[in-house]
Design a protein around this motif. Structure first.
Motif: not given
Length: 301
Positions: A77-80, A140-141, A151-153
């Protein structure tokens, strides 16, 4: 270092995939498995029995596999974004050493290991385990839309606070729910410390984090999160009828967190060191619970 030995043993073609799974950075699976161990140990105390070693081992295997799968998904998701950040631009996907397709296959393989572990539990625990996937998938988003992705983590990484009890009893109660919230606040706190490393790059990339949110007040922010963690964990112990040994473990846990808060500064090296030290904080808490479970059984004998 011991955590680098695997790269010397494994074939060189495996190196990018081992890096995707963060196998050389065990702190991730330590922080994932510890709430599971807390919850399992608390269930042992409530049930008046010794620690269930089989469950503890299963949680460890599952944590290593699912932490690897989650890290791989996060990198897809974070590659860019990773390619623009100094600390992450060398990651396998960001640098082009692994294709996205190969990364998805690797995720599937790791998830199969996690699934095998999950299916060894009772039906209630299986369903509960699957229900955590929503948090895992959206995490990841979150950094793109909020300053509180931690918080989501926390919601995802703390799920073990429910799982240990569910595996032991096939149900939930007030104690594991309180423990879960304690683990959530702990996770937000330590990941805020971790995020201090990336504040300059995150600002350039427009990525949100609690470290950016708290800014100059980061000590107060992390201190408040850690204080909430201790309060909820303590309430969980009271609800489960835990005794003095467990509370001693909680005191050691709280003291460690307090020392962390006092040492927070703007340095990246310091932030990483403090983040990693949370393994020790979590083990202090688990040790207190383990001794309490043993003490309870001996007193009944």
């Amino acid at each position: 270092m011991a955590d680098q030995l695997i790269f010397k043993i494994a074939p060189s073609s495996w190196t990018p995939f081992l890096q995707l799974s963060r196998i050389d950075r065990p702190i991730g699976w330590w922080l994932l498995v510890l709430p599971c161990w807390w919850s399992s140990a608390l269930a042992s105390i409530a049930g008046g029995r010794l620690l269930h070693v089989r469950d503890l081992l299963a949680f460890l295997i599952g944590a290593i596999a699912m932490r690897g799968a989650g890290s791989t998904f996060n990198d897809i998701a974070d590659r860019k974004i990773d390619a623009k950040v100094e600390r992450t631009r060398g990651r396998p996907l960001a640098s082009g050493r692994v294709s996205v397709r190969a990364a998805w296959v690797f995720i599937a393989a790791q998830c199969l290991v996690g699934l095998a572990v999950l299916l060894s539990f009772n039906p209630f625990a299986i369903a509960l385990g699957f229900s955590s996937m929503g948090f895992v998938c959206v995490y990841p988003f979150m950094k793109r839309i909020t300053n509180w992705p931690q918080a989501v983590l926390g919601a995802a990484f703390a799920w073990g606070g429910l799982m240990g009890w569910a595996v032991a009893f096939g149900s939930l109660a007030l104690a594991p729910v309180l423990l879960y919230f304690g683990a959530v606040f702990w996770t937000i706190g330590y990941d805020t410390v971790y995020a201090v490393q990336d504040v300059p790059d995150d600002e350039k990339a427009g990525i949100g984090s609690t470290a950016r949110f708290f800014g100059a007040h980061i000590r107060a922010g992390v201190g408040g999160l850690y204080a909430l963690s201790v309060v909820f964990v303590g309430a969980a112990f009271i609800a489960a009828g835990a005794g003095g040994w467990a509370l001693a473990g909680l005191a050691a846990f709280a003291a460690h967190l307090a020392l962390q808060v006092g040492r927070i500064d703007d340095g990246a090296a310091s932030a990483l060191r403090l983040f990693r030290s949370n393994r020790d904080a979590g083990l202090f808490l688990f040790a207190g619970l383990a001794v309490q479970a043993l003490s309870n059984v001996l007193m009944q004998a």
